[in-house]
Design an enzyme around this catalytic site. Sequence first.
Site: not given
Length: 259
Positions: A23, A65
């Site tokens: 991730h 992000h």
Amino acid sequence: MTPATKSSAAGAALWPLPFWIAHRGAGRLAPENTLAAFRRGAELGHIAFECDVKRSADGELFLLHDDTLLRTTDGGDRVAGHLDWNELSRLDAGSWHSPIYAGEPLPRLDAIARACRARGWGLNLEIKPTPGDEAETGAAVARAVRRLWQGCAALPLLSSFRPEALAAAQAVAPELPRALLLHTLWDGWSDIADRLAVVAVVTHHPLMDAALVQRLHAAGRRAVCYTVNDAAEAQRLQAAGVDGLITDEVERFSPAVQR
Ligand code: G3P
Ligand code: MG
């Protein structure tokens, strides 16, 4: 059934991912969404990565992000997607994590593509648009991926929580594999998945069970979950028949565990 022979909702594209997907690179051990994080994951044996891509004000694609620069760079609380690449490229995206990563830059998508192609890494590119920039980001990512991975058998999987972004990607480059990300099983998700011809549905892990896996498989789709960091939960999902798990626990979960 091998990944290559399972039917694909998007046509000929091969399923590009192994079971374990690191991730945000290996985004806990190194600054998330940087090349350093990809390299750290690779040192631990990972061969596939998830990361988040957005668009700068002047149209460059880069990894980040959050909407703002505050948490993971020294750029303050400005909205990243409102700045030009010239400014974004000078930010420090490593010091927030630890001093050894000081000066680590935000990577542009073309740098990620070069690394993935050179090392044979699989990629799940999550289209993470700045609010209001969904369709433009989806289209720009699809155009760039088509160009940057030209001639590659294993194309990146384009995923998003935002159907508008996936629809724009589909319109520009229908041959690229797509996945719908689901934080909840909202009304109509299955119809949207049909319309977007996604090859996978990637859910928040508690949403997935054997019945949902079977439903996705019956529709010719893969079942993948994020972000699984607990061994008992990983075991439950493997028993339910999922095809892949996205994890932060890149040391504990070995990429050698493949189905
Ligand atoms: O792509 C799966 C996962 O990354 C989605 O959540 O917030 O970590 O991008 P987030
Ligand atoms: Mg993500």
